[in-house]
Design an enzyme around this catalytic site. Structure first.
Site, PDB file in Angstrom:
ATOM      1  N   SER A   1      25.260   2.497   6.909  1.00 23.89           N
ATOM      2  CA  SER A   1      23.927   3.001   6.585  1.00 23.89           C
ATOM      3  C   SER A   1      23.475   4.082   7.551  1.00 23.89           C
ATOM      4  O   SER A   1      22.703   4.966   7.194  1.00 23.89           O
ATOM      5  CB  SER A   1      22.885   1.878   6.705  1.00 23.89           C
ATOM      6  OG  SER A   1      23.089   0.895   5.757  1.00 23.89           O
TER       7      SER A   1
ATOM      8  N   HIS B   1      28.564   5.632   0.617  1.00 22.20           N
ATOM      9  CA  HIS B   1      27.334   4.887   0.927  1.00 22.20           C
ATOM     10  C   HIS B   1      26.653   4.436  -0.364  1.00 22.20           C
ATOM     11  O   HIS B   1      26.101   5.244  -1.103  1.00 22.20           O
ATOM     12  CB  HIS B   1      26.384   5.766   1.757  1.00 22.20           C
ATOM     13  CG  HIS B   1      25.152   5.044   2.196  1.00 22.20           C
ATOM     14  ND1 HIS B   1      23.911   5.621   2.235  1.00 22.20           N
ATOM     15  CD2 HIS B   1      24.975   3.761   2.622  1.00 22.20           C
ATOM     16  CE1 HIS B   1      23.030   4.741   2.658  1.00 22.20           C
ATOM     17  NE2 HIS B   1      23.643   3.610   2.900  1.00 22.20           N
TER      18      HIS B   1
ATOM     19  N   GLU C   1      26.362   8.017  -2.269  1.00 20.24           N
ATOM     20  CA  GLU C   1      26.471   9.186  -1.387  1.00 20.24           C
ATOM     21  C   GLU C   1      27.917   9.282  -0.899  1.00 20.24           C
ATOM     22  O   GLU C   1      28.438   8.341  -0.302  1.00 20.24           O
ATOM     23  CB  GLU C   1      25.523   9.057  -0.193  1.00 20.24           C
ATOM     24  CG  GLU C   1      24.062   9.192  -0.583  1.00 20.24           C
ATOM     25  CD  GLU C   1      23.120   9.093   0.618  1.00 20.24           C
ATOM     26  OE1 GLU C   1      22.068   9.744   0.576  1.00 20.24           O
ATOM     27  OE2 GLU C   1      23.415   8.367   1.588  1.00 20.24           O
TER      28      GLU C   1
ATOM     29  N   ASN D   1      18.756   7.826   3.540  1.00 19.99           N
ATOM     30  CA  ASN D   1      18.174   7.132   4.692  1.00 19.99           C
ATOM     31  C   ASN D   1      17.490   8.079   5.673  1.00 19.99           C
ATOM     32  O   ASN D   1      16.571   7.676   6.396  1.00 19.99           O
ATOM     33  CB  ASN D   1      19.230   6.290   5.411  1.00 19.99           C
ATOM     34  CG  ASN D   1      19.545   5.017   4.634  1.00 19.99           C
ATOM     35  OD1 ASN D   1      18.805   4.637   3.738  1.00 19.99           O
ATOM     36  ND2 ASN D   1      20.654   4.380   4.959  1.00 19.99           N
TER      37      ASN D   1
END
Ligand SMILES: CCCCCCC[C@H](O)CC(=O)SCCNC(=O)CCNC(=O)[C@H](O)C(C)(C)COP(=O)([O-])OP(=O)([O-])OC[C@H]1O[C@@H](n2cnc3c(N)ncnc32)[C@H](O)[C@@H]1OP(=O)([O-])[O-]
Ligand SMILES: NC(=O)c1ccc[n+]([C@@H]2O[C@H](COP(=O)([O-])OP(=O)(O)OC[C@H]3O[C@@H](n4cnc5c(N)ncnc54)[C@H](O)[C@@H]3O)[C@@H](O)[C@H]2O)c1
Length: 304
Positions: free
Chosen positions: A113, A158, A170, A208
């Site tokens: 992450s 991701h 991602e 994120n």
């Protein structure tokens, strides 16, 4: 390490897109890994799920056959997706181990992450030929005898929680990720039913990098007493069309995870005001109020 592998075959395909990847090994059978295994299995790929504990979720166990041979899990893999604990040292230990056994054509990916793909991959070997000279596609399914990981075969994949529902993937290009690896990862993402976007290896990639400061600002707004938790969440759901408000989402993701990411980025980028520690978040975590999983965060939840 008492590793445990699950092997599954013959799932129906969820996407018309075919991938050169036929055998996928997912390492880490927790929240994310079990979801990644599920979507790959539903796309008709052979999936091996490896975990060092007994934490496989019941849902995944019900759908996936089991086997206890972790060596086979990496030796036949065209793609290995790592979804273990968000800790650089532990990820390094894992990739060093895999470096000794994985076939030369295997693509390695991390579902991290918040950590850097370049840093995670720093423990694997440089490409000896320093180009794409390895005939990876030709070698697929041919049981190679060359064992080594190469940096150009490393990237980020991701996923988002809950994996079966969230449509985005991602695809992160590290500094050394080859075009061939990147293209195969994009194609694989489509084959498991995701819409793929391309990211550089920057903190938080795209989602994120925007989501963490957004949630942090919502917590600061609440901490200052500018609005109630409920009103902040209603505002963003009805005013901005988000499926969850920021404080609901913080509880859903886990306040410890929120704090872990912020702390990591703050120590790397101490001048960035968006990453500064939040006293209220630190207090809730120190009290064990971690959100949905502990029964209380910004809201209270009934324990199941
Ligand atoms: C500081 C910030 C820190 C960030 C941390 C980073 C974390 C990470 O790196 C990035 C992320 O993941 S960020 C996080 C990114 N994530 C977000 O931002 C999530 C935002 N939230 C949402 O998108 C929605 O609220 C949910 C989809 C979670 C629930 O949907 P809803 O409408 O409120 O409630 P519903 O009507 O009950 O469910 C609808 C459908 O979904 C199905 N389903 C539900 N849970 C499921 C599960 N676990 N499994 C499978 N399926 C699940 C359900 O069965 C139903 O299917 P049906 O076939 O239609 O009957
Ligand atoms: N939770 C999220 O919303 C989310 C979303 C996207 C990405 N991620 C990332 O995905 C990764 C996993 O997160 P999670 O939420 O699934 O965690 P989790 O704690 O639910 O699962 C991790 C699993 O890995 C296992 N494990 C730990 N070390 C291992 C090892 N060396 N070998 C094999 N198994 C090992 C643990 O037993 C556990 O079952 C992290 O890097 C995290 O940052 C999490």
């Amino acid at each position: 390490m008492n590793q445990f592998a699950i092997i599954t075959r013959n799932f129906s395909r969820s996407s018309a897109v075919q991938s050169a990847i036929k055998n996928v090994t997912v390492i880490g059978g927790g929240l994310m890994g079990s979801g990644i295994a599920q979507v790959a299995a539903q796309a008709g790929q052979n999936v091996t799920l490896v975990d060092d504990g007994e934490k496989f979720v019941a849902e995944a166990i019900a759908r996936i056959k089991t086997n206890t041979d972790p060596a086979a899990a990496s030796q036949e893999a065209d793609l290995i997706v790592e979804a273990i604990v968000e800790n650089m040292d532990v990820k390094h230990q894992l990739f060093k181990k895999l470096d000794a056994v994985a076939p030369g054509h295997t693509i390695f990916a991390s579902n991290t992450s918040s950590l850097s793909i370049n840093e995670i991959s720093s423990v694997v070997k440089e490409d000896r030929q320093n180009n794409d000279g390895i005939l990876r596609h030709k070698d697929l399914n041919s049981h190679l005898s060359t064992y080594s990981l190469y940096l150009h075969l490393f990237g980020g994949l991701h996923f988002f929680n809950p994996v079966p529902v969230m449509r985005l993937l991602e695809v992160v290009r590290g500094d050394k990720t080859s075009d061939d690896t990147y293209n195969t990862m994009m194609e694989w993402g489509k084959s498991v039913g995701k819409t793929c976007i391309t990211c550089k290896d920057t903190p938080g990639f795209v989602v994120n990098r925007l989501l963490v400061p957004y949630i942090a600002e919502a917590i600061r707004l609440f901490e200052r007493g500018d609005a109630s938790a409920r009103d902040i969440d209603v505002a963003m759901k009805l005013g901005a069309g988000y499926p969850m408000g920021p404080l609901e989402l913080a509880d859903y993701v886990g306040l410890d995870t929120n704090k872990f990411i912020l702390d990591g980025w703050h120590s790397k980028y101490p001048e960035e005001p968006l990453f500064k520690p939040i006293p209220l978040l630190n207090k809730l975590v120190s009290e064990g109020k971690l959100g949905v999983k502990s029964g209380e965060g910004f809201y209270k939840y009934e324990k199941k």
